[in-house]
Motif scaffolding. Structure first.
Motif, mmCIF file in Angstrom:
data_model
loop_
_atom_site.group_PDB
_atom_site.id
_atom_site.type_symbol
_atom_site.label_atom_id
_atom_site.label_comp_id
_atom_site.label_asym_id
_atom_site.label_seq_id
_atom_site.Cartn_x
_atom_site.Cartn_y
_atom_site.Cartn_z
ATOM 1 N N LEU A 5 0.756 -1.058 0.213
ATOM 2 C CA LEU A 5 -0.753 0.118 0.067
ATOM 3 C C LEU A 5 0.965 1.374 -0.296
ATOM 4 O O LEU A 5 0.581 2.484 -0.673
ATOM 5 C CB LEU A 5 -1.586 -0.188 1.918
ATOM 6 N N GLY A 6 1.836 1.033 0.494
ATOM 7 C CA GLY A 6 2.712 2.100 1.139
ATOM 8 C C GLY A 6 3.192 2.708 -0.941
ATOM 9 O O GLY A 6 3.242 3.495 -1.169
ATOM 10 N N HIS A 7 3.704 1.575 -1.449
ATOM 11 C CA HIS A 7 4.595 1.580 -2.731
ATOM 12 C C HIS A 7 3.316 2.862 -4.042
ATOM 13 O O HIS A 7 3.345 3.396 -4.184
ATOM 14 C CB HIS A 7 4.301 0.094 -3.158
ATOM 15 N N LEU A 8 1.550 2.095 -3.469
ATOM 16 C CA LEU A 8 0.557 3.223 -3.883
ATOM 17 C C LEU A 8 1.034 3.788 -3.916
ATOM 18 O O LEU A 8 -0.088 5.742 -4.637
ATOM 19 C CB LEU A 8 -0.661 1.568 -3.815
ATOM 20 N N LEU A 9 0.901 4.407 -2.214
ATOM 21 C CA LEU A 9 0.337 6.118 -2.004
ATOM 22 C C LEU A 9 1.212 6.916 -2.447
ATOM 23 O O LEU A 9 1.265 8.017 -2.158
ATOM 24 C CB LEU A 9 0.629 5.587 -0.361
ATOM 25 N N GLN A 67 2.837 7.143 -4.819
ATOM 26 C CA GLN A 67 2.419 6.990 -6.537
ATOM 27 C C GLN A 67 0.995 8.239 -6.796
ATOM 28 O O GLN A 67 0.470 8.559 -7.938
ATOM 29 C CB GLN A 67 2.081 6.078 -7.490
ATOM 30 N N ASP A 68 0.868 8.517 -5.987
ATOM 31 C CA ASP A 68 -0.238 9.745 -5.815
ATOM 32 C C ASP A 68 -0.608 10.626 -6.640
ATOM 33 O O ASP A 68 -1.887 11.274 -7.319
ATOM 34 C CB ASP A 68 -0.183 10.479 -4.337
ATOM 35 N N ALA A 120 0.930 10.805 -9.778
ATOM 36 C CA ALA A 120 0.774 10.259 -11.300
ATOM 37 C C ALA A 120 -0.768 9.605 -10.704
ATOM 38 O O ALA A 120 -1.420 9.585 -12.319
ATOM 39 C CB ALA A 120 1.057 8.936 -11.141
ATOM 40 N N ILE A 121 -1.131 9.213 -10.191
ATOM 41 C CA ILE A 121 -2.722 8.369 -10.282
ATOM 42 C C ILE A 121 -3.861 10.018 -9.791
ATOM 43 O O ILE A 121 -4.735 10.041 -10.729
ATOM 44 C CB ILE A 121 -2.775 8.083 -8.801
ATOM 45 N N ALA A 122 -3.168 11.503 -9.699
ATOM 46 C CA ALA A 122 -4.270 12.441 -10.147
ATOM 47 C C ALA A 122 -3.842 12.742 -11.194
ATOM 48 O O ALA A 122 -4.669 13.281 -11.851
ATOM 49 C CB ALA A 122 -3.403 13.391 -9.180
ATOM 50 N N PHE A 174 -3.870 11.288 -13.686
ATOM 51 C CA PHE A 174 -4.467 10.289 -14.654
ATOM 52 C C PHE A 174 -5.802 10.717 -14.562
ATOM 53 O O PHE A 174 -6.415 10.063 -15.678
ATOM 54 C CB PHE A 174 -4.050 8.728 -14.001
ATOM 55 N N GLU A 175 -6.118 10.247 -12.916
ATOM 56 C CA GLU A 175 -7.812 11.057 -13.292
ATOM 57 C C GLU A 175 -7.668 12.500 -13.726
ATOM 58 O O GLU A 175 -8.671 12.070 -14.483
ATOM 59 C CB GLU A 175 -7.990 11.224 -11.612
#
Lengths: 479, 193
Positions: free
Chosen positions: B175-179, B181-182, B184-186, B188-189
């Protein structure tokens, strides 16, 4: 690979869906980060995920892309006079309360008890127009593959991943390999999608799709209804594949149009134009292929304790020298070489995310109409959602089942997973339209035979395993 | 969140040779009405271990109080097929297993296992057959070198998905890895919107 050749190389439907949702590409060191368009949540696999959010002080990133429903633990018997539900255990009631509290805290829409749209998670997604072509859809439930019937990239995840999606709207995934299962030719009358799924499992095995995303193709798939396509994709997981897929077409678009969350007006035209691009290129290659002759498929049942132990119900259990198959025969009390028609039935369950939709209930009702469930057989019919229940009652299907001596219940997962109190007694043989015949799945020492809705209904009437077409022929004669 | 790290383990094997051991065997569905992840060891292989009235079965391959030194479960092909329930690895870990060995292990189960410190090891069919034929053998599993060493010192390489391996070795929660990437996620959104 440079960009030009990448664009020129033929792609599968799966490739297209995958590429659209990559947030961070896969490397040798880490999987791809894949964006999720719809996260379906239910009471059984989510509590520990919400606990992790609480422990770490995290919020739900996109409650607007999340939808919760109550299905696995909920009773299918009506409320008591005081309004309380007859939960199987206190723990089941607490699990439902926990989901209600978690949804309230995080602003997640919940199809709560009493909501006219509540139902099994894989029934309500399509029904509400939440399940759409091109979307990525996940749920803490392995039968999420169902939604692939719409050309959505949909797969089941574990509770840790439910937490990942709640917190980040993403999952970490290695790209699976692709497999195509082609059903050539047309189905015979009286043969349906469940029979196709069981025939496929008998052909490729319970791990035949392991590590692959399966795309279903061929004439018999293209001519299936949306309900039939959902049944087929639902069972992809039983072959070890997380993903089942069917390219969207006019059948898909017609089914979606006008549903509550579906795009409308100008958005609809744009959506259709986009959805038409969601297909595998003619010359796309798959890592694995399987072909079946649809015309040769007969009404199927399972006779063992794995869904790939499947054969035509009109035949006999196949011979086997394999120790596992002999153990399964001992458990099932169906000996190799024994005609299936010699096997007595104790209980019939028509329901589950595989076969609880309106068309499934119509199919069962067509067999049960004007007939009686055999003495000593208990038959349970459980609609997949409140909507299915209303539609079935509007058509009078409930009255057909009740007149035949079957029970008509409230919507839920019921005897598929048997964690809500609906289960068989030890030793009973249950013919079930659900997806798993695992030992003890429907109650301790219960023997489960999987079948399609018409076959299950026919077995209830006959009191033993039987081919449903015998009743369909009689009906045609009457007409 | 801290995770159980996994580097290496030398232990004896507990063998259940049946093919297609599904998640309903590993933990029957009636134990899923829990909102916790601890304490599920009692439910592990419950119907293999207990009769209908709750008395332990003498015939069960699973000892009542856990596997003792036999922390390596060797099972038949297609182990862990069936549902996505993470309760299955939770139950096996709580019961006392640290490693599951088979010729092939179901996809979602494998993914759930590594996230909880239970190491899934897939070995070639000939090695699998030898392990199935020698219950109680002492086996070493080394995640740092990706090797399984059998009692006769035969060494077999196995593969674990590199990121899962890294997380297991370091005790890292993905989960730390995914967090991290905030951004990149933003991005993408906002592109998708």
């Amino acid at each position: 690979m440079d960009r030009v050749s990448e664009r020129a190389s033929p792609r599968t439907l799966f490739d297209r869906l995958w590429d659209r949702h990559v947030v961070v590409s896969e490397t040798e060191d880490h999987p791809a980060t894949i964006y999720i368009d719809l996260h379906l949540v239910h009471e059984v696999t989510s509590p520990q995920a919400f606990s992790v959010l609480a422990e770490r002080g995290l919020k739900v990133r996109r409650p607007d892309l999340t939808m919760a429903t109550i299905d696995h633990s909920v009773p299918t018997l009506p409320a008591r006079p005081d309004g309380t539900l007859p939960y199987a255990t206190e723990a089941a009631a607490r699990q439902v309360e926990q989901l209600q509290a978690n949804c309230a805290q995080h602003g997640i829409p919940l199809l709560d008890l009493g909501d006219t749209r509540r139902g099994i998670v894989h029934v309500i997604g399509p029904e509400l127009g939440l399940t759409l072509p091109g979307k990525t859809i996940v749920c803490g439930d392995s039968h999420t593959s169902t939604h692939g019937a719409f050309g959505a990239l949909a797969f089941g995840i574990g509770t840790t991943e439910v937490g990942h999606v709640l917190a980040t709207q993403c999952v970490l995934q290695r790209k699976p390999k692709t497999m195509r299962v082609t059903f050539d030719g047309a189905l015979q009358p009286g043969v349906g999608a469940k029979d196709m799924a069981l025939a496929m499992l008998a052909t490729i095995g319970a791990n035949g799709g392991q590590g692959h995303a399966i795309e279903f193709a061929g004439e018999a798939v293209r001519t299936l209804s949306m309900e039939g396509r959902m049944t087929l994709c639902n069972m992809a997981i039983e072959a070890g594949a997380r993903v089942g897929l069917i390219a969207p077409d006019e059948t898909t678009f017609a089914w979606i149009e006008g549903r509550e969350f579906a795009p409308a007006e100008a958005d609809w035209d744009a959506a259709i134009a986009d959805w038409r691009t969601l297909r595998s290129d003619e010359d796309a290659t798959f890592d694995k292929e399987a072909r079946l002759d649809a015309a040769a498929i007969e009404p199927m049942i399972t006779y063992g304790v794995s869904p790939d132990a499947a054969a035509a119900v009109g035949k006999a259990a196949p011979p086997s020298n394999d120790q596992g198959a002999r153990d399964a025969a001992d458990y099932m009390q169906i000996e190799p070489g024994q005609a299936f028609a010699e096997t007595a039935v104790d209980r019939v369950f028509i329901g589950s995310c595989t076969n609880s939709r309106l068309s499934d209930l119509r199919e069962a009702a067509r067999v049960m109409r004007g007939r009686k469930v055999a003495d000593g057989v208990v038959a349970l019919v459980v609609p997949g959602s409140e909507q299915v229940r209303r539609d079935a009652e509007a058509e009078g299907l409930d009255r057909i089942f009740l007149a035949a001596g079957a029970e008509w219940r409230e919507p839920g997962c019921s005897m598929c997973i048997a964690m809500n109190g609906d289960q068989g007694a030890p030793g009973e043989l249950v013919v079930s339209t659900s997806n798993r015949n695992f030992i003890g799945r429907q109650g301790k020492d219960v023997r489960t035979v999987l079948a399609g809705p018409a076959t299950a209904a026919a077995c209830a009437i006959a009191g033993h395993l039987t081919d449903p077409r015998r009743y369909m022929e009689e009906m045609r004669d009457v007409a | 969140m801290s995770r159980d790290r996994f580097e290496r383990l030398t232990a004896r094997t507990l063998v259940v040779p049946q093919a297609n051991i599904d998640t309903d065997q590993i933990i029957p569905a009636r134990f899923l009405t829990t909102t916790a992840r601890d304490g599920l060891g009692k439910a592990a292989f419950y119907d293999w271990r207990y009769t209908a009235d709750g008395t332990p079965k003498n015939s069960s391959p699973f000892p009542p109080d856990g596997p003792g030194e036999r922390q390596i479960l060797v099972a038949g092909p297609n182990f862990g097929c069936g549902s996505s329930r993470e309760h299955a690895p939770w139950a096996l870990l709580d019961y006392g297993f640290r490693v599951v060995v088979s010729s092939d292990i179901a996809d979602i189960f494998k993914s759930n296992a590594v996230k909880n410190g239970l190491l899934p090891v897939e070995v070639p069919a000939d090695i699998h057959a030898r392990l199935l034929a020698s219950p109680g053998a002492t086996v070493s599993v080394d995640l740092e070198s990706n090797q399984l060493v059998m009692e006769d010192e035969t060494t077999v390489a196995f593969e674990v998905e590199p990121f899962a391996r890294h997380c297991l070795l370091e005790g890292i929660d993905p989960l730390g890895h995914l967090l991290s990437q905030d951004a990149a996620i933003a991005a993408f959104e906002s592109e998708a919107a």
